[in-house]
Scaffold this active site. Sequence first.
Site, PDB file in Angstrom:
ATOM      1  N   GLY A  55       0.768  -1.247   0.000  1.00  0.00           N
ATOM      2  CA  GLY A  55       0.000   0.000   0.000  1.00  0.00           C
ATOM      3  C   GLY A  55       0.795   1.290   0.000  1.00  0.00           C
ATOM      4  O   GLY A  55       0.332   2.303  -0.509  1.00  0.00           O
ATOM      5  N   GLU A 110       4.234   4.129   5.831  1.00  0.00           N
ATOM      6  CA  GLU A 110       3.018   3.311   5.750  1.00  0.00           C
ATOM      7  C   GLU A 110       1.911   4.086   5.040  1.00  0.00           C
ATOM      8  O   GLU A 110       1.924   5.320   5.032  1.00  0.00           O
ATOM      9  CB  GLU A 110       2.540   2.965   7.173  1.00  0.00           C
ATOM     10  CG  GLU A 110       2.715   1.504   7.560  1.00  0.00           C
ATOM     11  CD  GLU A 110       1.834   0.524   6.781  1.00  0.00           C
ATOM     12  OE1 GLU A 110       1.367   0.843   5.677  1.00  0.00           O
ATOM     13  OE2 GLU A 110       1.629  -0.578   7.296  1.00  0.00           O
ATOM     14  N   ASP A 111       0.974   3.352   4.464  1.00  0.00           N
ATOM     15  CA  ASP A 111      -0.172   4.030   3.848  1.00  0.00           C
ATOM     16  C   ASP A 111      -1.154   4.513   4.909  1.00  0.00           C
ATOM     17  O   ASP A 111      -1.623   5.638   4.864  1.00  0.00           O
ATOM     18  CB  ASP A 111      -0.865   3.109   2.819  1.00  0.00           C
ATOM     19  CG  ASP A 111      -1.218   1.727   3.369  1.00  0.00           C
ATOM     20  OD1 ASP A 111      -0.905   1.423   4.543  1.00  0.00           O
ATOM     21  OD2 ASP A 111      -1.812   0.928   2.608  1.00  0.00           O
ATOM     22  N   ASP A 114      -4.458   2.153  11.199  1.00  0.00           N
ATOM     23  CA  ASP A 114      -5.868   1.960  11.569  1.00  0.00           C
ATOM     24  C   ASP A 114      -5.901   1.557  13.050  1.00  0.00           C
ATOM     25  O   ASP A 114      -5.880   2.411  13.919  1.00  0.00           O
ATOM     26  CB  ASP A 114      -6.443   0.903  10.619  1.00  0.00           C
ATOM     27  CG  ASP A 114      -7.927   0.689  10.771  1.00  0.00           C
ATOM     28  OD1 ASP A 114      -8.631   1.609  11.192  1.00  0.00           O
ATOM     29  OD2 ASP A 114      -8.409  -0.418  10.455  1.00  0.00           O
ATOM     30  N   LYS A 142      -6.136   6.919  11.431  1.00  0.00           N
ATOM     31  CA  LYS A 142      -7.493   6.918  11.997  1.00  0.00           C
ATOM     32  C   LYS A 142      -7.363   6.874  13.520  1.00  0.00           C
ATOM     33  O   LYS A 142      -7.385   5.772  14.096  1.00  0.00           O
ATOM     34  CB  LYS A 142      -8.279   5.688  11.521  1.00  0.00           C
ATOM     35  CG  LYS A 142      -8.533   5.603  10.026  1.00  0.00           C
ATOM     36  CD  LYS A 142      -9.378   4.363   9.705  1.00  0.00           C
ATOM     37  CE  LYS A 142      -9.482   4.110   8.229  1.00  0.00           C
ATOM     38  NZ  LYS A 142     -10.115   2.806   7.915  1.00  0.00           N
ATOM     39  N   PHE A 163     -13.851   3.703   5.507  1.00  0.00           N
ATOM     40  CA  PHE A 163     -13.032   2.907   4.602  1.00  0.00           C
ATOM     41  C   PHE A 163     -12.720   3.706   3.338  1.00  0.00           C
ATOM     42  O   PHE A 163     -13.609   4.205   2.667  1.00  0.00           O
ATOM     43  CB  PHE A 163     -13.725   1.584   4.235  1.00  0.00           C
ATOM     44  CG  PHE A 163     -12.796   0.654   3.516  1.00  0.00           C
ATOM     45  CD1 PHE A 163     -11.855  -0.090   4.225  1.00  0.00           C
ATOM     46  CD2 PHE A 163     -12.814   0.547   2.130  1.00  0.00           C
ATOM     47  CE1 PHE A 163     -10.961  -0.929   3.567  1.00  0.00           C
ATOM     48  CE2 PHE A 163     -11.927  -0.290   1.470  1.00  0.00           C
ATOM     49  CZ  PHE A 163     -11.004  -1.024   2.190  1.00  0.00           C
ATOM     50  N   ILE A 164     -11.442   3.808   3.039  1.00  0.00           N
ATOM     51  CA  ILE A 164     -11.030   4.598   1.886  1.00  0.00           C
ATOM     52  C   ILE A 164     -10.156   3.766   0.941  1.00  0.00           C
ATOM     53  O   ILE A 164      -9.560   2.762   1.356  1.00  0.00           O
ATOM     54  CB  ILE A 164     -10.250   5.858   2.323  1.00  0.00           C
ATOM     55  CG1 ILE A 164      -9.056   5.469   3.207  1.00  0.00           C
ATOM     56  CG2 ILE A 164     -11.131   6.822   3.079  1.00  0.00           C
ATOM     57  CD1 ILE A 164      -8.095   6.575   3.404  1.00  0.00           C
ATOM     58  N   ASP A 170      -6.255  -0.084  -1.030  1.00  0.00           N
ATOM     59  CA  ASP A 170      -7.020  -0.991  -1.885  1.00  0.00           C
ATOM     60  C   ASP A 170      -8.239  -1.583  -1.218  1.00  0.00           C
ATOM     61  O   ASP A 170      -8.355  -1.620   0.011  1.00  0.00           O
ATOM     62  CB  ASP A 170      -6.113  -2.149  -2.309  1.00  0.00           C
ATOM     63  CG  ASP A 170      -5.811  -3.070  -1.133  1.00  0.00           C
ATOM     64  OD1 ASP A 170      -5.320  -2.567  -0.109  1.00  0.00           O
ATOM     65  OD2 ASP A 170      -6.091  -4.282  -1.234  1.00  0.00           O
ATOM     66  N   ARG A 176      -5.775   0.659  -6.017  1.00  0.00           N
ATOM     67  CA  ARG A 176      -4.472   1.231  -5.640  1.00  0.00           C
ATOM     68  C   ARG A 176      -3.977   2.252  -6.647  1.00  0.00           C
ATOM     69  O   ARG A 176      -3.223   3.143  -6.301  1.00  0.00           O
ATOM     70  CB  ARG A 176      -3.407   0.124  -5.562  1.00  0.00           C
ATOM     71  CG  ARG A 176      -3.546  -0.817  -4.401  1.00  0.00           C
ATOM     72  CD  ARG A 176      -2.229  -1.560  -4.204  1.00  0.00           C
ATOM     73  NE  ARG A 176      -2.401  -2.841  -3.532  1.00  0.00           N
ATOM     74  CZ  ARG A 176      -2.487  -2.994  -2.220  1.00  0.00           C
ATOM     75  NH1 ARG A 176      -2.436  -1.950  -1.433  1.00  0.00           N
ATOM     76  NH2 ARG A 176      -2.634  -4.193  -1.696  1.00  0.00           N
TER      77      ARG A 176
HETATM   78  P1  IMP Z   1      -3.835  -1.817  11.317  1.00  0.00           P
HETATM   79  O1  IMP Z   1      -2.864  -2.896  11.641  1.00  0.00           O
HETATM   80  O2  IMP Z   1      -5.198  -2.064  11.906  1.00  0.00           O
HETATM   81  O3  IMP Z   1      -3.326  -0.426  11.667  1.00  0.00           O
HETATM   82  O4  IMP Z   1      -4.166  -1.881   9.789  1.00  0.00           O
HETATM   83  C1  IMP Z   1      -3.281  -1.555   8.853  1.00  0.00           C
HETATM   84  C2  IMP Z   1      -3.664  -2.097   7.489  1.00  0.00           C
HETATM   85  O5  IMP Z   1      -5.081  -2.270   7.289  1.00  0.00           O
HETATM   86  C3  IMP Z   1      -3.242  -1.087   6.486  1.00  0.00           C
HETATM   87  O6  IMP Z   1      -1.871  -1.223   6.154  1.00  0.00           O
HETATM   88  C4  IMP Z   1      -4.178  -1.340   5.342  1.00  0.00           C
HETATM   89  O7  IMP Z   1      -3.660  -2.370   4.523  1.00  0.00           O
HETATM   90  C5  IMP Z   1      -5.451  -1.834   5.994  1.00  0.00           C
HETATM   91  N1  IMP Z   1      -6.453  -0.742   6.100  1.00  0.00           N
HETATM   92  C6  IMP Z   1      -6.886  -0.127   7.228  1.00  0.00           C
HETATM   93  N2  IMP Z   1      -7.812   0.811   6.958  1.00  0.00           N
HETATM   94  C7  IMP Z   1      -7.970   0.795   5.613  1.00  0.00           C
HETATM   95  C8  IMP Z   1      -8.808   1.565   4.704  1.00  0.00           C
HETATM   96  O8  IMP Z   1      -9.591   2.450   5.063  1.00  0.00           O
HETATM   97  N3  IMP Z   1      -8.685   1.251   3.387  1.00  0.00           N
HETATM   98  C9  IMP Z   1      -7.830   0.299   2.915  1.00  0.00           C
HETATM   99  N4  IMP Z   1      -7.038  -0.441   3.720  1.00  0.00           N
HETATM  100  C10 IMP Z   1      -7.114  -0.185   5.063  1.00  0.00           C
HETATM  101 MG    MG Z   2      -0.770  -1.689   4.364  1.00  0.00          MG
END
Ligand code: IMP
Ligand code: MG
Length: 191
Positions: A55, A110-111, A114, A142, A163-164, A170, A176
């Site tokens: 991402g 990182e993209d 979350d 977020k 969700f984006i 993606d 993407r």
């Molecule tokens: P985390 O470990 O919960 O912080 O999640 C991280 C991963 O979840 C990111 O690297 C993304 O791949 C995916 N992700 C979380 N939110 C979104 C979103 O809104 N759109 C797309 N992918 C997301």
């Molecule tokens: Mg990711």
Amino acid sequence: MKNQVSYQGMDFVPYITRQTIDRRIAELGQKIVNDCKTADPEGSDVPLFLCVLNGAFPFASDLFRAAEDLDAEIAFIRLKSYEGTASSGKVKEVMGLTQDITGRTVIIVEDIVDTGRTIHGLVEQLKARGPKDVKIATLLFKPEALMCDVKPDYVGFEIPKKFIIGFGLDLDGLGRNLNDIYVLKEVKENA
Ligand code: IMP
Ligand code: MG
């Protein structure tokens, strides 16, 4: 920017334009340059940008060049999580990191952060390799979804729990390559 894009029967509407993204990345790049030069005026520490695939690749590409006034390296990694509980996000392995990061500043790119589980696990893995410092740059954050002790150092945009997709983000691999960022359209009840 398109008025609407659809993947797998889900509709997404414009959220952040490419122009806004570009401007923000330029600012973040400048801030990274300033911070690194302040922390290491002699430039003896060559920071390593660490792009988390898949991402983060568009963001990392632009951010790395926005920091052109810094002598820096870039590497690309993939994370392998524990399987089973799909959302556990426990990072088991960092794949592709061949550089020695001992005594160096590492800037994770990182993209999106979350729940923060992915980045938290990655920071732990990296710290075990003896870097001087580990910083986090994320295009999106977020804060309401955060469940870990993680504090990104460089944030493009703080967004609500929606969700984006686009600019690297993606839905099951799709979206993407969108130049702008789109948000899942809310379905109005009784409409
Ligand atoms: P985390 O470990 O919960 O912080 O999640 C991280 C991963 O979840 C990111 O690297 C993304 O791949 C995916 N992700 C979380 N939110 C979104 C979103 O809104 N759109 C797309 N992918 C997301
Ligand atoms: Mg990711």
